[in-house]
Design a protein around this motif. Structure first.
Motif, PDB file in Angstrom:
ATOM      1  N   THR A   2     -51.981  45.024  95.877  1.00  0.00           N
ATOM      2  CA  THR A   2     -51.770  44.705  97.291  1.00  0.00           C
ATOM      3  C   THR A   2     -50.863  43.495  97.495  1.00  0.00           C
ATOM      4  N   GLY A   3     -50.041  43.160  96.486  1.00  0.00           N
ATOM      5  CA  GLY A   3     -49.009  42.145  96.661  1.00  0.00           C
ATOM      6  C   GLY A   3     -49.420  40.745  96.250  1.00  0.00           C
ATOM      7  N   ASP A   4     -48.477  39.807  96.413  1.00  0.00           N
ATOM      8  CA  ASP A   4     -48.625  38.411  95.983  1.00  0.00           C
ATOM      9  C   ASP A   4     -48.878  38.320  94.477  1.00  0.00           C
ATOM     10  N   PHE A   5     -47.912  38.820  93.709  1.00  0.00           N
ATOM     11  CA  PHE A   5     -47.994  38.717  92.255  1.00  0.00           C
ATOM     12  C   PHE A   5     -47.952  37.271  91.789  1.00  0.00           C
ATOM     13  N   VAL A   6     -47.048  36.481  92.397  1.00  0.00           N
ATOM     14  CA  VAL A   6     -46.803  35.115  91.934  1.00  0.00           C
ATOM     15  C   VAL A   6     -46.637  34.204  93.145  1.00  0.00           C
ATOM     16  N   MET A   7     -46.655  32.899  92.897  1.00  0.00           N
ATOM     17  CA  MET A   7     -46.538  31.944  93.997  1.00  0.00           C
ATOM     18  C   MET A   7     -45.175  32.024  94.683  1.00  0.00           C
ATOM     19  N   TYR A   8     -44.099  32.019  93.886  1.00  0.00           N
ATOM     20  CA  TYR A   8     -42.746  32.081  94.439  1.00  0.00           C
ATOM     21  C   TYR A   8     -42.034  33.301  93.848  1.00  0.00           C
ATOM     22  N   GLY A   9     -42.197  34.433  94.528  1.00  0.00           N
ATOM     23  CA  GLY A   9     -41.727  35.688  93.981  1.00  0.00           C
ATOM     24  C   GLY A   9     -40.224  35.888  94.021  1.00  0.00           C
ATOM     25  N   ALA A  10     -39.486  34.984  94.677  1.00  0.00           N
ATOM     26  CA  ALA A  10     -38.025  35.058  94.684  1.00  0.00           C
ATOM     27  C   ALA A  10     -37.415  34.169  93.603  1.00  0.00           C
ATOM     28  N   ASN A  11     -38.253  33.632  92.704  1.00  0.00           N
ATOM     29  CA  ASN A  11     -37.798  32.742  91.641  1.00  0.00           C
ATOM     30  C   ASN A  11     -38.102  33.369  90.282  1.00  0.00           C
ATOM     31  N   GLU A  12     -37.060  33.522  89.463  1.00  0.00           N
ATOM     32  CA  GLU A  12     -37.216  34.196  88.166  1.00  0.00           C
ATOM     33  C   GLU A  12     -38.270  33.523  87.276  1.00  0.00           C
ATOM     34  N   THR A  13     -38.264  32.184  87.258  1.00  0.00           N
ATOM     35  CA  THR A  13     -39.182  31.471  86.364  1.00  0.00           C
ATOM     36  C   THR A  13     -40.625  31.757  86.726  1.00  0.00           C
TER      37      THR A  13
END
Length: 334
Positions: free
Chosen positions: A154-165
């Motif tokens: 249901t989404g929110d895989f990571v804190m900043y999903g537009a950042n590769e690191t």
């Protein structure tokens, strides 16, 4: 009688990437929406020609192909085709001196009457806790192989999903050994969360290039689509149109709303299931105490009219279940 068996696993926190091989992202599976196919993806640290083999046992006798990278970031992808529905397949990906093995069940027959699957979400930040949840999933599908089907997120895989690191360290981290093993064996289907829009410092990147880069799912337009899986029809909704702002609620634009109605009205499956990130009903709390009125006023009437049985969301970091006019809403946020 038709049955639906769902495992919902809630996350409960934390630390750094170890890189021990030339694989930057070890192999992982995505379901294409077709029961005759399975997509295998991986990423290398440098340019390699790789080999994928597959079969109904570990002799991998059904086929093998060499793969070369695509794009500009050493990514590899292969769609294994001509699969028979509901069959266990095994595969191996080899690059250089390293190999990884996995298995999967192809999608069920269209006439199948019962299925089992997993639902979870909001893995961001607490990636080692996410790894413990992956371990629990492995224990379930090892003991009960009927659960080795699909994993809905249901989404929110990571804190900043537009950042590769952050995508690498919080979702594809090699130290998450259970999550990597689960990725070998359980195909993912996920909708977009609001954190997939964020760069460091919560600046918005509405194009969210990394979500489509690493999760090339069968989107209709932007990041919404639908697929059938045995007796179920899944409608995957994107709540983040181009006019979304950081402090607004998730929105449903008119183009997507019309598509949702057409999609739901055209399916005759006995189980209609919807996924999106921000739930219509909140249990309060400090994080997202408000209800989402787009869901309540725009989507809920469609759900009632076209016989949606279950709605899954995340965003709020707890488990919640409610029923509105026969439609069950489940929040499964870590």
């Amino acid at each position: 009688m038709r049955y639906l068996f769902i495992a919902i696993l809630i996350l409960g926190v934390t630390a750094g990437q170890t890189q021990a091989s030339d694989f930057h992202k070890q192999p992982y599976l995505l379901y294409t929406g077709e029961n005759s196919e399975m997509k295998v993806l991986w990423q290398m640290l440098d340019t390699y020609t790789c080999t994928i083999e597959w079969g109904t046992d570990i002799s991998y006798s059904l086929g093998n192909e060499q793969t070369t990278e695509y794009g500009d970031d050493h990514q590899h992808m292969y769609v294994i085709g001509s699969l028979n529905p509901g069959v266990m397949y095994y595969y191996q990906v080899s690059c250089g001196s390293e190999s990884f093995q996995g298995s999967f069940h192809s999608g069920p027959e269209a006439a199948e009457t019962d299925i089992s699957f997993f639902v979870f979400g909001d893995t961001r930040s607490n990636f080692m806790t996410h790894d413990s949840i992956a371990e629990a999933m492995i224990e379930v599908y090892t003991a009960e192989p009927e659960y080795q089907t699909i994993l809905l997120a249901t989404g929110d895989f990571v804190m900043y999903g537009a950042n590769e690191t952050y995508v690498q360290n919080e979702f594809f981290n090699d130290s998450m050994t259970n999550a990597r093993e689960r990725g070998f064996n359980l195909p993912l289907m996920s909708i977009l969360g609001n954190h997939e829009l964020y760069n460091i410092g919560f600046t918005l990147d509405l194009a969210t290039p990394l979500f489509g880069k690493y999760f090339p799912l069968p989107f209709v337009e932007r990041r919404y689509w639908s697929f059938d899986y045995g007796p179920a029809h899944f409608t995957m909704i994107d709540q983040y149109p181009p006019n979304y702002d950081l402090y607004g609620q998730g929105l449903i634009d008119s183009v997507q709303l019309a598509w949702i109605e057409t999609d739901l009205s055209s399916s005759s499956k006995p189980w209609k299931i919807v996924l999106f990130h921000e739930p219509g009903w909140s249990a309060g709390g400090p994080l997202h105490p408000e209800n989402n009125y787009d869901v309540q006023e725009l989507l809920q009437p469609l759900f009632e009219e076209y016989g949606v049985r279950v709605v899954f969301a995340g965003h709020n970091h707890y488990y919640l279940r409610s029923c509105k006019n026969g439609v069950y809403h489940v929040t499964a946020g870590g």
